[in-house]
Scaffold this active site. Sequence first.
Site, PDB file in Angstrom:
ATOM      1  CE1 TYR A   1      46.665 -25.862   4.477  1.00 20.28           C
ATOM      2  CE2 TYR A   1      45.718 -27.818   5.469  1.00 20.28           C
ATOM      3  CZ  TYR A   1      46.364 -26.605   5.595  1.00 20.28           C
ATOM      4  OH  TYR A   1      46.708 -26.141   6.843  1.00 20.28           O
TER       5      TYR A   1
ATOM      6  CB  ALA B 204      59.989 -28.639  13.152  1.00 21.35           C
TER       7      ALA B 204
ATOM      8  CG  LEU C 206      61.604 -31.207  15.736  1.00 21.27           C
ATOM      9  CD1 LEU C 206      60.415 -30.828  16.633  1.00 21.27           C
ATOM     10  CD2 LEU C 206      62.916 -31.015  16.499  1.00 21.27           C
TER      11      LEU C 206
HETATM   12  N1  LIG Z   1      46.973 -23.440  10.212  1.00 21.26           N
HETATM   13  C1  LIG Z   1      48.082 -23.293   9.542  1.00 21.26           C
HETATM   14  O1  LIG Z   1      48.480 -22.185   9.157  1.00 21.26           O
HETATM   15  C2  LIG Z   1      48.910 -24.517   9.252  1.00 21.26           C
HETATM   16  C3  LIG Z   1      50.239 -24.397   8.778  1.00 21.26           C
HETATM   17  C4  LIG Z   1      50.973 -25.576   8.550  1.00 21.26           C
HETATM   18  C5  LIG Z   1      50.384 -26.818   8.764  1.00 21.26           C
HETATM   19  N2  LIG Z   1      49.086 -26.890   9.212  1.00 21.26           N
HETATM   20  C6  LIG Z   1      48.448 -28.197   9.480  1.00 21.26           C
HETATM   21  O2  LIG Z   1      49.301 -28.990  10.278  1.00 21.26           O
HETATM   22  C7  LIG Z   1      49.580 -30.229   9.627  1.00 21.26           C
HETATM   23  C8  LIG Z   1      50.966 -30.719   9.963  1.00 21.26           C
HETATM   24  O3  LIG Z   1      51.935 -29.678   9.822  1.00 21.26           O
HETATM   25  P1  LIG Z   1      53.074 -29.710   8.704  1.00 21.26           P
HETATM   26  O4  LIG Z   1      52.607 -30.510   7.576  1.00 21.26           O
HETATM   27  O5  LIG Z   1      53.474 -28.314   8.444  1.00 21.26           O
HETATM   28  O6  LIG Z   1      54.340 -30.361   9.427  1.00 21.26           O
HETATM   29  P2  LIG Z   1      54.708 -31.707  10.210  1.00 21.26           P
HETATM   30  O7  LIG Z   1      53.524 -32.512  10.500  1.00 21.26           O
HETATM   31  O8  LIG Z   1      55.581 -31.235  11.326  1.00 21.26           O
HETATM   32  O9  LIG Z   1      55.652 -32.451   9.141  1.00 21.26           O
HETATM   33  C9  LIG Z   1      55.073 -33.160   8.091  1.00 21.26           C
HETATM   34  C10 LIG Z   1      56.142 -33.772   7.194  1.00 21.26           C
HETATM   35  O10 LIG Z   1      57.122 -34.442   7.956  1.00 21.26           O
HETATM   36  C11 LIG Z   1      57.403 -35.710   7.375  1.00 21.26           C
HETATM   37  N3  LIG Z   1      56.870 -36.710   8.301  1.00 21.26           N
HETATM   38  C12 LIG Z   1      55.602 -36.861   8.776  1.00 21.26           C
HETATM   39  N4  LIG Z   1      55.516 -37.886   9.646  1.00 21.26           N
HETATM   40  C13 LIG Z   1      56.775 -38.387   9.722  1.00 21.26           C
HETATM   41  C14 LIG Z   1      57.337 -39.448  10.454  1.00 21.26           C
HETATM   42  N5  LIG Z   1      56.607 -40.186  11.279  1.00 21.26           N
HETATM   43  N6  LIG Z   1      58.656 -39.700  10.297  1.00 21.26           N
HETATM   44  C15 LIG Z   1      59.420 -38.964   9.480  1.00 21.26           C
HETATM   45  N7  LIG Z   1      58.935 -37.938   8.746  1.00 21.26           N
HETATM   46  C16 LIG Z   1      57.621 -37.646   8.882  1.00 21.26           C
HETATM   47  C17 LIG Z   1      56.715 -35.760   6.026  1.00 21.26           C
HETATM   48  O11 LIG Z   1      57.529 -35.164   5.008  1.00 21.26           O
HETATM   49  P3  LIG Z   1      58.793 -35.911   4.324  1.00 21.26           P
HETATM   50  O12 LIG Z   1      58.585 -37.378   4.446  1.00 21.26           O
HETATM   51  O13 LIG Z   1      58.793 -35.397   2.930  1.00 21.26           O
HETATM   52  O14 LIG Z   1      59.971 -35.398   5.115  1.00 21.26           O
HETATM   53  C18 LIG Z   1      55.539 -34.842   6.288  1.00 21.26           C
HETATM   54  O15 LIG Z   1      55.000 -34.318   5.132  1.00 21.26           O
HETATM   55  C19 LIG Z   1      49.327 -29.951   8.135  1.00 21.26           C
HETATM   56  O16 LIG Z   1      49.027 -31.122   7.416  1.00 21.26           O
HETATM   57  C20 LIG Z   1      48.143 -29.009   8.218  1.00 21.26           C
HETATM   58  O17 LIG Z   1      46.948 -29.746   8.419  1.00 21.26           O
HETATM   59  C21 LIG Z   1      48.363 -25.769   9.467  1.00 21.26           C
END
Ligand SMILES: NC(=O)c1ccc[n+]([C@@H]2O[C@H](COP(=O)([O-])OP(=O)(O)OC[C@H]3O[C@@H](n4cnc5c(N)ncnc54)[C@H](OP(=O)(O)O)[C@@H]3O)[C@@H](O)[C@H]2O)c1
Length: 311
Positions: free
Chosen positions: A62, A210, A214
């Site tokens: 990351y 997502a 979402l």
């Molecule tokens: N193991 C793997 O392969 C893998 C893959 C993906 C992720 N991950 C892990 O999972 C974590 C989370 O997944 P993700 O980052 O893919 O997606 P997520 O948590 O579903 O979405 C994160 C994004 O949504 C928005 N957001 C977050 N909280 C919010 C809220 N309360 N209200 C409105 N918008 C919000 C922000 O972007 P905006 O404000 O720009 O919209 C944020 O960057 C990552 O940080 C990582 O640690 C692991």
Amino acid sequence: MIQTVRIGKDGPEVPAVGVGAWQWGDSVFWGYGRSYGRAEVEGAFAASIAAGLRFIDTAEVYGRGRSERNVGELRRRSDAPLVIATKFAPLPYRLSARLLGWALDRSLRRLGLAQVDLYQIHWPATFLSLEALMGAMADAVEAGKVRQVGVSNFSAGEMYRAHAALARRGLALAANQVEYSLLHREPERNGVLAACRELGATLIAYSPIAKGALSGKYRPGAPPPGLRRFAGDFRGGGPKRAERIVAVLRRVGEAHGNSPSQVALNWLIGKPGVLAIPGPKNARQAEENAGALGWSLTEDELAELDAASEL
Ligand SMILES: NC(=O)c1ccc[n+]([C@@H]2O[C@H](COP(=O)([O-])OP(=O)(O)OC[C@H]3O[C@@H](n4cnc5c(N)ncnc54)[C@H](OP(=O)(O)O)[C@@H]3O)[C@@H](O)[C@H]2O)c1
């Protein structure tokens, strides 16, 4: 009472909403250093800790180490009992499982830790044997550098193989981190959720809102900025499907005074053994995500969400 989950059979118990830290350093996908930066991430960390969140997930890839460095620096400023997870990337040019120990040392240095609570294989390796990687994980546990062993993006079959390899060394598989949300319910169908329950491993749900789809702030024709617009949920039929689910999230949320993101997270953490790790970019998002804890959807609301999110 807030929902909690144990990591593996005998690991620490943590609030069922954790913190994903991919955003805390990655500029290519998330825009760290451009649309937001260190100050916002500091706010996200402080708000998460103040709200009682304890589990933080990062990875060596990351931001090419920047997320781990940020987690390390912020962690040092807090005396909260945190549970830190990071990941080994089985990159195609890493041709020996022994490199896991080398990469782990570098992650520990960036995190400022002598031991990481959960060390995960980021995705199934192409060239390295799963058994050899689990052997290297067991060596790291015996060296006191890793408390618990996890995997990520593993199928049910791969989980059983990993578990068997660890069992030969007297260890157990503690977690599988996979994509799981109302838009991605594959773990319910592909055997991963069932395997987690059978093995006593925690299902760590990544992208639980997502990637923002979402949250309700993106609509068909109005995708997020940057590379994210090319992710599946923002292309083709993805936005229309998300819009249908968000309509139900809004309606259900209004009854509880909660936002669509909070309802989406609450749906996940209502499942035993599931830890959701949304990735907040700032204090406001961190507070909102923590607000998914401490209340529950009714059976009728759960059924409505299940029906709206079926493929
Ligand atoms: N193991 C793997 O392969 C893998 C893959 C993906 C992720 N991950 C892990 O999972 C974590 C989370 O997944 P993700 O980052 O893919 O997606 P997520 O948590 O579903 O979405 C994160 C994004 O949504 C928005 N957001 C977050 N909280 C919010 C809220 N309360 N209200 C409105 N918008 C919000 C922000 O972007 P905006 O404000 O720009 O919209 C944020 O960057 C990552 O940080 C990582 O640690 C692991």
